[in-house]
Design an enzyme around this catalytic site. Structure first.
Site, PDB file in Angstrom:
ATOM      1  N   LYS A 106       0.719  -1.185   0.039  1.00 22.69           N
ATOM      2  CA  LYS A 106      -0.132   0.019   0.056  1.00 22.69           C
ATOM      3  C   LYS A 106       0.959   1.295  -0.129  1.00 22.69           C
ATOM      4  CE  LYS A 106      -3.728  -2.054   2.613  1.00 22.69           C
ATOM      5  NZ  LYS A 106      -4.658  -1.981   3.445  1.00 22.69           N
ATOM      6  N   HIS A 155     -13.505  -2.252   9.915  1.00 27.30           N
ATOM      7  CA  HIS A 155     -12.834  -1.792   8.664  1.00 27.30           C
ATOM      8  C   HIS A 155     -12.974  -2.555   7.451  1.00 27.30           C
ATOM      9  CE1 HIS A 155     -10.885   1.381  11.025  1.00 27.30           C
ATOM     10  NE2 HIS A 155      -9.974   0.433  11.561  1.00 27.30           N
ATOM     11  N   ARG A 202      -7.915  -7.556  -8.535  1.00 21.68           N
ATOM     12  CA  ARG A 202      -8.415  -8.587  -8.473  1.00 21.68           C
ATOM     13  C   ARG A 202     -10.268  -8.399  -8.595  1.00 21.68           C
ATOM     14  NH1 ARG A 202     -11.011  -8.150  -3.564  1.00 21.68           N
ATOM     15  NH2 ARG A 202      -9.622  -7.140  -1.975  1.00 21.68           N
TER      16      ARG A 202
END
Ligand code: ADP
Ligand code: ADP
Ligand code: MG
Length: 447
Positions: free
Chosen positions: A116, A234, A293
């Site tokens: 990330k 989350h 994906r």
């Protein structure tokens, strides 16, 4: 076109991929673990082979074994689904060296986006706004200094994290030190990397993401947004398209889709992907990550666009030019997805594996499921058992359809979150589109 595809996944997503293969006249091969013997996903494919014992490390993550099955059964391509090996660059490279086509992006792109923090740097180079945050943090002292500079609260994130795992909010220094240690530990144990970094915690965040598709011939298009702000820990539990926020902020959709496409093009991205953003109260959006994906919540996009994303993924992987242009993509009505989990919403959403008794699915909405009557939902795997996706001419019509579906869904003997979905869909906040990513947890605690 491919003759035979190996589906390297399980449960609902394996069933869903098999369905499209059947529709396209492509044979499919399922894999399963000893714990999944007789699983619905093995019935949906033309052939099925056991790849090892229940724990994912010994079966669904055994790349070597999976590739061997694909070769032995004469497959020419492999679809990874989501989770498991889908974002594992080494596995993708191994698939390709074995002479099979991977239905997804190239390993280098997956590697870039899988970290990330590296993905954030790349977004910045593409002039896509990112949440203010740090580079990789190697020691606590630099984290403390950085947090003071950007201001608390901050969010510690494992660079390799996913599914809401390896992420912790810290309101002050003491909590930050604890959060750093925990995210390093979770990152290492769940994703094999202890790398962490900090982001400013955006208050009242909404999660809005853009679905993109890109072919080998340089064409990239978007399929609008999905709003996924109804979350716990989350992680998304209700998703919808379009987002109600778009009517509150004129031009937001255009700006967000343009940013997502800029990133997609500059990454030379191939196949389907999702660019995730958070949007603050003022309508400012920030890139958080790209998922390389098929996304769990792709059905809402399929319902509003009438497209089959798995078929498009297959078409792209086979090297065909995208059969549709941006102008061909339009949005009809409103779609909502509810993720049905074996978990207890009254007890902090604790997973509640167990055996299903009688089982009957509703027939007024799309159902993507991987279970059946008398099926054991075991603790080895993600406790999501099905997704209900409703489509209506308006948001209200989609809500009404979903409420009917929830009432008509019988899952005997297994603790589940159907009643939570019913409460959410009837709430004033949901009706008014007035929620953020922390809303659900508060709503379940205080009503
Ligand atoms: P999406 O990003 O597609 O909306 P999620 O955020 O729910 O989906 O999950 C992200 C990925 O993490 C998915 O591919 C899912 O399979 C995987 N995942 C979800 N929950 C877990 C878990 N408890 N442990 C490991 N992986 C998980
Ligand atoms: P994952 O890989 O686990 O999906 P993400 O980076 O996509 O992790 O974040 C998951 C969720 O965490 C987001 O949907 C949002 O609810 C919350 N989140 C992530 N970054 C921030 C941030 N900087 N501020 C506030 N909330 C955030
Ligand atoms: Mg995410």
């Amino acid at each position: 076109m491919f003759n035979k595809i190996l589906i390297a996944n399980r449960a609902e997503i394996a069933c869903r991929i098999a369905r499209t293969c059947r529709r396209l006249g492509i044979a499919s091969v399922a894999i399963y673990s000893e714990a999944d013997e007789g699983s619905p996903h093995t019935d949906q494919a033309d052939e099925a082979y056991c790849v090892g014992p229940g724990p994912v490390s010994e079966s669904y993550l055994n790349g070597e074994k999976i590739i061997e099955v694909a070769k032995r059964t004469g497959c020419d391509a492999l679809h990874p689904g989501y989770g498991l090996l889908s974002e594992n660059a080494q596995f993708i490279a191994a698939v390709e060296s074995a002479g099979l086509t991977f239905i997804g992006p190239q390993p280098a792109t997956v590697e870039l986006m899988g970290d990330k923090q590296r993905a954030r740097s790349f977004a910045r180079e593409c002039d896509v706004p990112i949440v203010p945050g740090s580079d990789e943090l190697t020691d606590d002292q630099s984290a403390i200094e950085f947090a003071e500079a950007i201001g608390y609260p901050v969010l510690v994130k494992a660079a390799a994290g996913g599914g809401g795992i390896g992420m912790k909010v810290a309101k002050k220094e003491k909590a930050l030190i604890k959060a750093l240690a925990e995210c390093r530990r979770r990152g290492e144990s769940a994703f094999g990397s202890a790398k962490v970094y900090l982001e400013r915690y955006i208050s009242k965040p909404r999660h809005i993401e853009i679905q993109v598709l890109a072919d080998k011939h340089g064409k990239a298009i978007h399929l609008f947004e999905r709003e996924c702000s109804i979350q716990r820990r989350h992680q998304k539990v209700v998703e919808e398209a379009p987002s109600v926020l778009m009517s509150k902020h004129p031009g937001l959709r255009e700006r967000m889709t343009a940013a997502a496409l800029a990133l997609t093009r500059q990454a030379n991205y191939l196949n389907a992907g999702t660019v995730e953003f958070i949007v603050d109260e003022t309508g400012q959006f920030y890139f958080i990550e790209m998922n390389t994906r098929l996304q769990v919540e792709h059905p809402v996009t399929e319902l509003i666009t009438g497209l089959d994303l798995v078929a498009l993924q297959i078409e792209i992987a086979a090297g065909h030019p995208l059969s549709l242009s941006q102008e061909d993509v339009s949005m009809t009505g409103h779609a909502i997805e509810c993720r049905v989990y074996a978990e207890d919403p009254e007890k902090l959403f604790l997973p509640a594996p167990g055996k299903i008794g009688r089982y009957r699915e509703p027939d007024n909405v799309r159902v993507d499921s991987g279970v059946r009557a008398n099926w054991d939902v075991v603790s080895f795997y993600d406790p999501m058992i099905a997704k209900l996706s409703a489509h209506g001419a308006s948001r209200q019509a989609a809500i009404d359809e979903m409420l009917k579906a929830l009432a008509g869904y019988q899952i005997e003997g297994l603790t589940n979150n159907l009643s939570m979905h019913d409460r959410v869909l009837r709430s004033t906040a949901f009706h008014e589109g007035d929620f953020d990513t922390l809303w659900l947890e508060g709503f379940m605690k205080d009503g």
